[in-house]
Design a protein around this motif. Structure first.
Motif, PDB file in Angstrom:
ATOM      1  N   ILE A  64       0.807  -1.268  -0.145  1.00 52.54           N
ATOM      2  CA  ILE A  64      -0.090  -0.004  -0.288  1.00 52.54           C
ATOM      3  C   ILE A  64       0.867   1.278   0.016  1.00 52.54           C
ATOM      4  CG2 ILE A  64      -1.854   1.198   1.173  1.00 52.54           C
ATOM      5  CD1 ILE A  64      -2.584  -1.490   2.585  1.00 52.54           C
ATOM      6  N   LEU A  65       1.856   1.228   1.045  1.00 56.70           N
ATOM      7  CA  LEU A  65       2.384   2.544   0.908  1.00 56.70           C
ATOM      8  C   LEU A  65       3.789   2.548   0.067  1.00 56.70           C
ATOM      9  CD1 LEU A  65       2.574   2.395   5.096  1.00 56.70           C
ATOM     10  CD2 LEU A  65       1.184   3.990   3.500  1.00 56.70           C
ATOM     11  N   LYS A  66       4.101   1.637  -0.494  1.00 50.96           N
ATOM     12  CA  LYS A  66       5.512   1.558  -1.441  1.00 50.96           C
ATOM     13  C   LYS A  66       6.495   2.011  -0.877  1.00 50.96           C
ATOM     14  CE  LYS A  66       2.868   1.296  -5.423  1.00 50.96           C
ATOM     15  NZ  LYS A  66       1.944  -0.001  -4.783  1.00 50.96           N
ATOM     16  N   ILE A  67       6.614   1.598   0.567  1.00 47.09           N
ATOM     17  CA  ILE A  67       8.081   1.886   1.428  1.00 47.09           C
ATOM     18  C   ILE A  67       8.875   0.544   1.431  1.00 47.09           C
ATOM     19  CG2 ILE A  67       8.911   2.547   3.551  1.00 47.09           C
ATOM     20  CD1 ILE A  67       6.231   3.906   3.929  1.00 47.09           C
ATOM     21  N   SER A  68      10.047   0.579   1.191  1.00 45.01           N
ATOM     22  CA  SER A  68      10.915  -0.638   1.557  1.00 45.01           C
ATOM     23  C   SER A  68      10.611  -1.505   2.803  1.00 45.01           C
ATOM     24  CB  SER A  68      12.399  -0.488   1.397  1.00 45.01           C
ATOM     25  OG  SER A  68      13.073  -0.017   2.631  1.00 45.01           O
ATOM     26  N   GLU A  69      10.732  -2.683   2.891  1.00 46.83           N
ATOM     27  CA  GLU A  69      10.544  -3.215   4.123  1.00 46.83           C
ATOM     28  C   GLU A  69      11.401  -2.967   5.217  1.00 46.83           C
ATOM     29  OE1 GLU A  69      10.646  -7.443   3.397  1.00 46.83           O
ATOM     30  OE2 GLU A  69      11.000  -8.081   5.561  1.00 46.83           O
ATOM     31  N   HIS A  70      12.761  -2.301   4.910  1.00 43.87           N
ATOM     32  CA  HIS A  70      13.706  -2.070   6.005  1.00 43.87           C
ATOM     33  C   HIS A  70      13.055  -0.662   6.445  1.00 43.87           C
ATOM     34  CE1 HIS A  70      17.176  -4.387   4.077  1.00 43.87           C
ATOM     35  NE2 HIS A  70      16.722  -4.827   5.089  1.00 43.87           N
ATOM     36  N   ARG A  71      12.666   0.112   5.454  1.00 41.01           N
ATOM     37  CA  ARG A  71      12.050   1.530   6.020  1.00 41.01           C
ATOM     38  C   ARG A  71      10.886   1.074   6.961  1.00 41.01           C
ATOM     39  NH1 ARG A  71      14.736   5.238   5.635  1.00 41.01           N
ATOM     40  NH2 ARG A  71      13.274   5.952   7.191  1.00 41.01           N
ATOM     41  N   LEU A  72      10.139   0.205   6.478  1.00 39.83           N
ATOM     42  CA  LEU A  72       8.971   0.096   7.295  1.00 39.83           C
ATOM     43  C   LEU A  72       9.173  -0.476   8.862  1.00 39.83           C
ATOM     44  CD1 LEU A  72       6.299  -1.747   5.264  1.00 39.83           C
ATOM     45  CD2 LEU A  72       5.910  -0.021   6.611  1.00 39.83           C
ATOM     46  N   ILE A  73      10.227  -1.226   8.875  1.00 38.58           N
ATOM     47  CA  ILE A  73      10.543  -1.793  10.164  1.00 38.58           C
ATOM     48  C   ILE A  73      11.339  -0.561  10.908  1.00 38.58           C
ATOM     49  CG2 ILE A  73      12.111  -3.504  11.245  1.00 38.58           C
ATOM     50  CD1 ILE A  73      11.777  -5.270   8.712  1.00 38.58           C
ATOM     51  N   TYR A  74      11.898   0.128  10.373  1.00 38.06           N
ATOM     52  CA  TYR A  74      12.719   1.176  11.250  1.00 38.06           C
ATOM     53  C   TYR A  74      11.339   2.304  11.785  1.00 38.06           C
ATOM     54  CZ  TYR A  74      16.869  -0.304   8.573  1.00 38.06           C
ATOM     55  OH  TYR A  74      17.947  -1.080   8.025  1.00 38.06           O
ATOM     56  N   ASP A  75      10.433   2.519  10.617  1.00 40.91           N
ATOM     57  CA  ASP A  75       9.446   3.436  11.063  1.00 40.91           C
ATOM     58  C   ASP A  75       8.508   2.629  12.277  1.00 40.91           C
ATOM     59  OD1 ASP A  75       9.944   5.333   9.493  1.00 40.91           O
ATOM     60  OD2 ASP A  75       8.681   4.701   7.805  1.00 40.91           O
ATOM     61  N   ILE A  76       8.445   1.536  11.976  1.00 37.69           N
ATOM     62  CA  ILE A  76       7.566   0.740  13.141  1.00 37.69           C
ATOM     63  C   ILE A  76       8.180   0.683  14.395  1.00 37.69           C
ATOM     64  CG2 ILE A  76       6.553  -1.473  13.530  1.00 37.69           C
ATOM     65  CD1 ILE A  76       6.027  -1.939  10.753  1.00 37.69           C
ATOM     66  N   GLU A  77       9.641   0.416  14.335  1.00 40.43           N
ATOM     67  CA  GLU A  77      10.399   0.426  15.660  1.00 40.43           C
ATOM     68  C   GLU A  77      10.175   1.789  16.230  1.00 40.43           C
ATOM     69  OE1 GLU A  77      13.147  -1.721  17.962  1.00 40.43           O
ATOM     70  OE2 GLU A  77      12.157  -2.400  16.184  1.00 40.43           O
ATOM     71  N   TYR A  78      10.258   2.852  15.463  1.00 45.40           N
ATOM     72  CA  TYR A  78      10.140   4.259  16.053  1.00 45.40           C
ATOM     73  C   TYR A  78       8.862   4.386  16.590  1.00 45.40           C
ATOM     74  CZ  TYR A  78      11.143   9.343  15.879  1.00 45.40           C
ATOM     75  OH  TYR A  78      11.626  10.577  16.180  1.00 45.40           O
ATOM     76  N   LEU A  79       7.768   3.860  16.090  1.00 45.90           N
ATOM     77  CA  LEU A  79       6.421   4.150  16.592  1.00 45.90           C
ATOM     78  C   LEU A  79       6.386   3.460  17.854  1.00 45.90           C
ATOM     79  CD1 LEU A  79       4.694   4.097  13.317  1.00 45.90           C
ATOM     80  CD2 LEU A  79       4.756   6.161  14.632  1.00 45.90           C
ATOM     81  N   LYS A  80       6.783   2.290  17.700  1.00 44.04           N
ATOM     82  CA  LYS A  80       6.630   1.471  19.226  1.00 44.04           C
ATOM     83  C   LYS A  80       7.196   2.059  20.038  1.00 44.04           C
ATOM     84  CE  LYS A  80       7.843  -3.012  18.025  1.00 44.04           C
ATOM     85  NZ  LYS A  80       8.545  -4.296  18.051  1.00 44.04           N
ATOM     86  N   GLU A  81       8.309   2.450  19.848  1.00 41.37           N
ATOM     87  CA  GLU A  81       8.955   3.199  20.982  1.00 41.37           C
ATOM     88  C   GLU A  81       8.587   4.323  21.533  1.00 41.37           C
ATOM     89  OE1 GLU A  81      11.618   2.134  22.719  1.00 41.37           O
ATOM     90  OE2 GLU A  81      11.978   0.262  21.652  1.00 41.37           O
ATOM     91  N   LEU A  82       7.643   5.155  20.693  1.00 40.71           N
ATOM     92  CA  LEU A  82       7.029   6.277  21.051  1.00 40.71           C
ATOM     93  C   LEU A  82       5.788   5.772  21.984  1.00 40.71           C
ATOM     94  CD1 LEU A  82       6.859   8.882  17.992  1.00 40.71           C
ATOM     95  CD2 LEU A  82       7.760   9.187  20.423  1.00 40.71           C
ATOM     96  N   GLY A  83       5.247   4.558  21.805  1.00 35.10           N
ATOM     97  CA  GLY A  83       4.062   4.101  22.620  1.00 35.10           C
ATOM     98  C   GLY A  83       2.978   4.160  21.892  1.00 35.10           C
ATOM     99  N   LEU A  84       2.973   4.613  20.339  1.00 35.18           N
ATOM    100  CA  LEU A  84       1.860   4.814  19.625  1.00 35.18           C
ATOM    101  C   LEU A  84       1.316   3.554  18.997  1.00 35.18           C
ATOM    102  CD1 LEU A  84       3.266   7.956  17.583  1.00 35.18           C
ATOM    103  CD2 LEU A  84       1.724   7.793  19.479  1.00 35.18           C
ATOM    104  N   LEU A  85       1.846   2.350  19.294  1.00 38.56           N
ATOM    105  CA  LEU A  85       1.285   1.113  18.822  1.00 38.56           C
ATOM    106  C   LEU A  85       0.743   0.349  19.976  1.00 38.56           C
ATOM    107  CD1 LEU A  85       4.043   0.205  16.048  1.00 38.56           C
ATOM    108  CD2 LEU A  85       1.758   1.455  15.723  1.00 38.56           C
ATOM    109  N   GLU A  86       0.777   1.082  21.070  1.00 33.12           N
ATOM    110  CA  GLU A  86       0.167   0.545  22.327  1.00 33.12           C
ATOM    111  C   GLU A  86      -1.332  -0.238  21.874  1.00 33.12           C
ATOM    112  OE1 GLU A  86       0.057   1.815  26.728  1.00 33.12           O
ATOM    113  OE2 GLU A  86       0.118   3.076  25.093  1.00 33.12           O
ATOM    114  N   PHE A  87      -2.040   0.497  20.957  1.00 30.63           N
ATOM    115  CA  PHE A  87      -3.550  -0.155  20.753  1.00 30.63           C
ATOM    116  C   PHE A  87      -3.615  -1.346  20.094  1.00 30.63           C
ATOM    117  CE2 PHE A  87      -2.176   2.160  16.846  1.00 30.63           C
ATOM    118  CZ  PHE A  87      -2.499   1.317  15.868  1.00 30.63           C
ATOM    119  N   ILE A  88      -2.411  -1.882  19.403  1.00 26.98           N
ATOM    120  CA  ILE A  88      -2.299  -3.285  19.062  1.00 26.98           C
ATOM    121  C   ILE A  88      -1.446  -4.064  19.777  1.00 26.98           C
ATOM    122  CG2 ILE A  88      -3.048  -2.885  16.777  1.00 26.98           C
ATOM    123  CD1 ILE A  88      -0.023  -2.827  15.946  1.00 26.98           C
ATOM    124  N   GLY A  89      -1.063  -3.478  20.784  1.00 28.90           N
ATOM    125  CA  GLY A  89      -0.517  -4.296  21.958  1.00 28.90           C
ATOM    126  C   GLY A  89       1.175  -4.463  21.763  1.00 28.90           C
TER     127      GLY A  89
END
Lengths: 855, 294
Positions: A64-89
């Motif tokens: 959907i986002l046309k972002i490389s897997e690596h970039r996605l993983i880095y972004d997700i990591e960042y969001l996770k650390e910010l606590g913004l992914l709490e809603f999906i545990g």
């Protein structure tokens, strides 16, 4: 226009402050904001999509986002650390521990949290990143100027110790077929032993000949126009970061050393250069890697043209032990001494950039090389040492204690934990980081050399291990069981920040039990007898420890104990299933072996006074009589039958062995429904004893919430497992009796938590009209103890505080010459080990006093 | 340190009251009238408080007097001269205040409570007081130390519930007579709780007679005797709590809530009974075994 993220907002709001700091000019600032915005927008998109999907589906997100897997993983990591992914545990472990510090959603806290958790590597990157120059390093300690700080959290975001996606490590030029991979070294092309052929370099640069040669070539070939590195100054022990602009400076100004010395704090100075080389330790390389992924300081990092890594030499001021990287895996080329013969250096060429530079040096005949073959001795040495940094804590979980089944143990008084097996000890000891500056020792009130005894255990040198422990702590079998390690040594353990702390208590218990079972008991060496009599009043943890210390120093020690057996709270308070009394008896036997005399049934202040003891020849006194006076609550019905203090209940059950009635004559009465008032360890002990004595239901009533309970977590969980019920935020109003003065009910009121009180906990406030009744036929009051005045009354000139506790200095000295005190009679109710610490300090002080007096 | 029994004798003719003299030099040195000791006979024993009935600092001995009521006292009565008691802790509690009172001091000793009256009466007598003693018991067999008490009293009144010796009736009757007869400075009552309760009701001024300060000696259930466990606590009529071990054993009888205390004293009744039964069975079995082997 995209939505502005909190980070961008903070930066724009503080634009003037940032410009005033002169790190950015207006143009740079705009460029900086633009690059950050790009990254933030991308993350916002990722977050939105995850919200829509309700899960992290990398494949879908990628499509959907046309972002490389690596970039996605880095972004997700960042969001996770910010606590913004709490809603999906999805919350990171680290985030949980900093949660409270994330004051504003979408922003990280500042790096003081990294410093305070003692995991700062000292790389200095945050200094360069901070847009307002609020961060500096003074004497290797990170400082944040609160006036300058704008709380943008960039420092935390850039810090390689806050979060570091694993993907960053293992994805170097993956498609390149020349790349090899080994767990010990990560990606590499070839490993060589190398030696410079350039005599001038050799002479001047000594150990650092290869790096210096490579830099020289890089300058010459115009690969770089500047280099930042650590060099020596006139003071040999104070290496400093240097920015080198040419070959000449390389030789003149700096002799490179192994260190990180906050190198990256000068990264900001390199912005006027186009091609910068950085020479540094693995942590420096890691920090650079992180900001190459997260563009947090756009003008300053994309000019890095060459990364030369040095092998890590465990620079111990910082938390190097966290890092499993010996060989600077994230550099272009790594250089160190391990793995090569004298006069040669080991070179690991990693990226094409690194390999090319090395090749140029070979072509110019400035360096000569030997390939280190993969089956050679040198290769083995290198991989073995590199592997030693691959810390076991990542692979081995903290070993869980085997415990008696709750269903079974609730009916017996046998010890709950069964102890570690040898196999578990082997695994657990491997987890220890063996830190350079062990914080666990500081966390221990008696400063046991924890890393040392764990090291000896790991080597299965059991008798050396127990001897080492006993040098600091004569009562290890007790401490291994009842110390609240989770708020002492284990809380300080560095592993706690990344995994679970090492199970110090369980290991101490293991080695102490090994000693108990062995034929020859470990017995520390004692000094020659001094023939000076010292009286210890009270055979509890403080007194026993003080006695032990003085015995080892050669004093003639007599312990006076009020009860018919020694141990104090260890025997009358702590139940058998938590601390078998046999252990206390054995530990006291050890003291007797060292020459201690124990006088039981001697209540000093009654049968004898300090004055009497003086006339008997005692030269110094240690008072460790504990806090043996119960606290009652102010409610009606306190004298009903069935209402008793935890002191009485536990003394009957433990000291007088009423749980063995009628074999033992002391009776104990237990009703069907027992309520225990309080939330401390004594309340837990009372509840669990009541259960074992046959109560059908045991309810603990505590006026604050679960969170504020002072009881050890482990004991609370044990109680829950055994089926004990808890009613939190509940406080008694009155005890109601029947016509025979037996208690039948307790009226309680619900509480809510208000403002913080003096203890730092939220004050419970009654909720009007919420009263209700609990049916109960036994009420045990376990809400604390006070100072017992029997002894202190007999010494009117002894200085007490307003609560009747003895006033002493840090070392336990009272206002009377030769009289020392420690433990609960000084501090009020505290822990066994803190009493032991006090006993130990007082012993040192008594020794000093008596030594001085003799001279 | 062991505590040897140096002397042992039966008191009275009931067969259940005993006097033993213990070798306890250190405690004897610090003992005063009003103090008590806690003893534990053997390893499995309980800690029982016993008021000091006499002491000899020179010889280093304490005298205790007890009546067999449960297992521990029965076991103690089975100890003989030369036997050793495992633990003796003391002196505990507060010694009595010795001074010269203006008017006579009355001792009311009931049953085994006569014994602890003795050292107090002796010391108060030595301080120049006029001592009047009322000694009461259920029957003649339970009376003892009439001569000992007589020697330290200016006047002695004996009464028994069944009239088998002295006046027939309870101790409060002669006490009322004394209150009517003239001014008294102090009444000290030691005996069963119920007796002490009625003594305090007699002297509290509620019955038209003058109020006289009255001390009672509380021999409650105790463990440590140092104020730690709170087992010996007694409620006072003004809603406070006292500890017999550290506030007593002699306390102002007019503030004690006897009704509650009477219930508290029986809180282990069932267990005490069971313990005694088991001990009796054990003794029986042992006796049979002894007879069989001889």
């Amino acid at each position: 226009m995209e939505e502005i993220s909190p980070l961008i907002k903070v930066l724009i709001d503080n634009k003037q402050k940032i410009l005033d700091s002169k790190k950015y000019n207006e143009v740079e600032f705009d460029e900086f904001i633009y690059s950050l915005m790009q990254a933030e927008n991308e993350r916002q998109k990722v977050l939105k999509k995850i919200e829509e999907l309700g899960s992290i589906d990398i494949q879908k997100l990628k499509d959907i986002l046309k972002i490389s897997e690596h970039r996605l993983i880095y972004d997700i990591e960042y969001l996770k650390e910010l606590g913004l992914l709490e809603f999906i545990g999805e919350i990171s472990e680290f985030y949980q521990s900093i949660e409270e510090k994330n004051e504003k959603e979408g922003l990280f806290p500042n790096v003081s949290i990294i410093r305070d958790k003692k995991i700062c590597s000292g790389c200095g990157l945050c200094v360069s990143i901070c847009p307002t120059n609020a961060i500096n390093f003074l004497n290797d300690v990170l400082n944040i100027n609160d006036d300058l700080c704008i709380n943008c959290g960039l420092c935390y975001a850039c810090c390689h110790r806050s979060f570091f996606p694993r993907e960053l490590k293992d994805n170097q030029e993956k498609l390149d077929t020349d790349i090899k991979y080994l767990k010990e070294f990560n990606n590499y092309r070839e490993i060589y032993s190398a030696q410079t052929k350039d005599n001038i370099t050799k002479e001047i640069a000594q150990d650092w000949e290869i790096v210096t040669t490579l830099l020289k070539i890089a300058f010459k070939q115009n690969i770089i126009d500047a280099a930042i590195l650590i060099g020596t100054t006139e003071k040999p022990n104070e290496p400093l970061p240097f920015l080198i602009q040419n070959e000449e400076d390389l030789f003149k100004k700096a002799r490179i050393v192994y260190n990180n010395a906050n190198l990256l704090k000068i990264l900001q100075n390199s912005k006027r250069f186009k091609k910068v080389a950085v020479v540094g330790t693995p942590c420096i390389m890691e920090a650079l890697k992180k900001i190459s992924i997260y563009p947090l300081n756009k003008p300053f990092y994309d000019n890095i043209a060459l990364k030369i890594g040095s092998f890590c030499m465990n620079h111990s001021l910082f938390g190097c032990f966290f890092c499993d990287d010996l060989t600077a895996e994230l550099s272009d080329i790594s250089i160190g001494s391990i793995g090569s013969e004298r006069g040669w250096s080991t070179v690991i060429a990693r990226t094409s950039r690194g390999a090319n530079l090395f090749q140029q040096a070979l072509d110019l005949k400035l360096i000569e090389k030997k390939i280190i073959e993969e089956d050679s001795k040198n290769f083995n040495t290198l991989s073995k040492i590199a592997k030693s940094k691959l810390k076991m804590y990542k692979e081995i979980p903290r070993q869980k204690m085997i415990e008696q089944d709750p269903k079974v143990r609730r009916n017996n008084f046998l010890e709950v934990p069964k102890g570690y097996t040898l196999e578990m000890v082997k695994l657990e000891t491997q987890r220890c980081l063996q830190c350079g500056i062990p914080l666990c020792i500081e966390g221990c009130p008696v400063n046991v050399d924890i890393p040392k005894f764990i090291r000896l255990l790991r080597q299965e040198k059991f008798s050396e291990a127990i001897n080492n422990v006993k040098t600091y702590n004569l009562l290890p079998a007790i401490c291994g069981r009842v110390c609240p390690q989770e708020i002492q040594c284990e809380q300080a353990c560095l592993l706690g920040s990344v995994s679970n702390p090492i199970a110090i208590g369980n290991l101490e218990r293991f080695i102490a039990d090994w000693d108990r079972k062995s034929q020859v008991k470990a017995c520390p060496d004692c000094q020659a007898p001094k023939n000076i009599k010292v009286a210890i009043i009270g055979a509890g943890p403080a007194g026993l420890t003080c006695a032990g210390e003085l015995l080892m120093r050669g004093y003639d020690v007599t312990i006076f104990e009020a009860f018919h057996t020694g141990g104090g709270v260890l025997v009358y308070g702590i139940p058998e299933f938590r601390l078998p009394k046999e252990i206390v008896r054995e530990e006291i036997e050890t003291l007797k072996m060292l020459g201690s005399k124990i006088e039981y049934n001697k209540i000093i202040g009654k049968i004898m006074t300090i004055e009497d003891l003086k006339s008997m020849g005692f030269k110094a006194f240690f008072i460790g009589v504990g806090a043996g006076l119960p606290t009652f609550i102010k409610v009606s019905g306190l004298s009903l039958n069935g209402v008793l203090t935890a002191n009485e209940f536990l003394t009957r059950a433990n000291l007088m062995k009423a749980y063995k009635f009628p074999e033992y004559d002391t009776p104990i009465k237990i009703g069907k429904i027992v309520t225990v008032l309080g939330g401390g360890n004594v309340a837990m002990d009372s509840a669990r004893v009541a259960l074992r004595l046959g109560a059908e239901r045991v309810i603990v009533v505590y006026r604050r919430s679960e969170k504020e309970m002072p009881a050890r977590r482990a004991e609370y969980h044990h109680a829950i497992e055994e089926g004990i019920e808890f009613q939190f935020l509940t406080n008694p109003v009155s005890f109601i009796g029947d016509e025979n003065e037996n208690v039948k009910q307790m009226e309680v009121i619900k509480m809510r938590l208000g403002e913080l009180d003096d203890s730092g906990r939220r004050r419970p406030i009654p909720i009007e009209g919420s009263e209700y009744k609990i049916d109960t036929d036994t009420i045990i009051i376990a809400i604390g103890t006070k100072a017992n005045p029997i002894l202190t009354n007999s010494i009117p000139e002894l200085k007490l505080n307003k609560w009747g506790y003895i006033e002493t200095n840090e070392q336990g000295k009272t206002n009377l010459e030769g009289v020392y005190a420690g433990g609960d009679i000084v501090t009020g109710s505290a822990t066994v080990i803190s009493a032991m610490g006090a006993g130990k300090r007082a012993a040192t002080e008594i020794d000093n006093y008596l030594t001085k007096k003799r001279q | 340190m062991t505590y040897k029994i140096l002397e042992k004798r039966e008191l009275g003719e009931s067969g259940i009251v005993f006097e033993i003299v213990l070798e306890t030099p250190l405690i004897a040195k610090k003992a005063y009238a009003g103090n008590f000791v806690l003893i534990r006979i053997n390893e499995t024993g309980e800690r029982i408080p016993l008021t000091i009935a006499d002491y000899d600092r020179e010889k280093g001995t304490l005298t205790i007097v007890f009546q067999v009521v449960g297992k521990s006292t029965k076991l103690l009565s089975h100890q003989n001269v030369g036997d050793e008691i495992l633990d003796v802790v003391g002196p505990l509690g507060n010694k009595i205040h010795i001074k010269k009172y203006e008017y006579p001091v009355v001792f009311v000793g009931g049953g085994v409570g006569i014994a602890p009256c003795y050292p107090q009466a002796k010391e108060l007598k030595e301080a120049g007081n006029t001592i009047i003693s009322i000694l009461g018991a259920r029957n003649k067999g339970l009376l003892f130390w009439k001569d000992k008490m007589g020697a330290v009293s200016d006047e002695i009144i004996i009464c028994t519930d069944d009239g088998s010796e002295g006046k027939k009736g309870v101790v409060t009757e002669p006490l009322k007579d004394l209150l009517k007869r003239g001014k008294l400075s102090l009444v000290i009552a030691i005996g069963p709780l119920i007796m002490m309760k009625f003594v305090t009701l007699t002297t509290n001024g509620s019955n038209g007679l003058p109020k006289v300060k009255t001390f009672v000696s509380l021999n409650t259930i105790m463990i440590d005797g140092t104020g730690m466990c709170g087992g010996c606590r007694f409620p006072t009529i003004d809603g406070k709590i006292g500890f017999a071990c550290v506030d007593g054993p002699d306390v102002d009888g007019h503030i004690v809530d006897f009704n509650n205390l009477l219930k508290r004293a029986n809180r282990f009744e069932k267990q005490e009974k069971k313990s005694l039964e088991l001990y009796d069975q054990e003794c029986k079995a042992l006796k049979k075994f002894d007879e069989g082997s001889s």
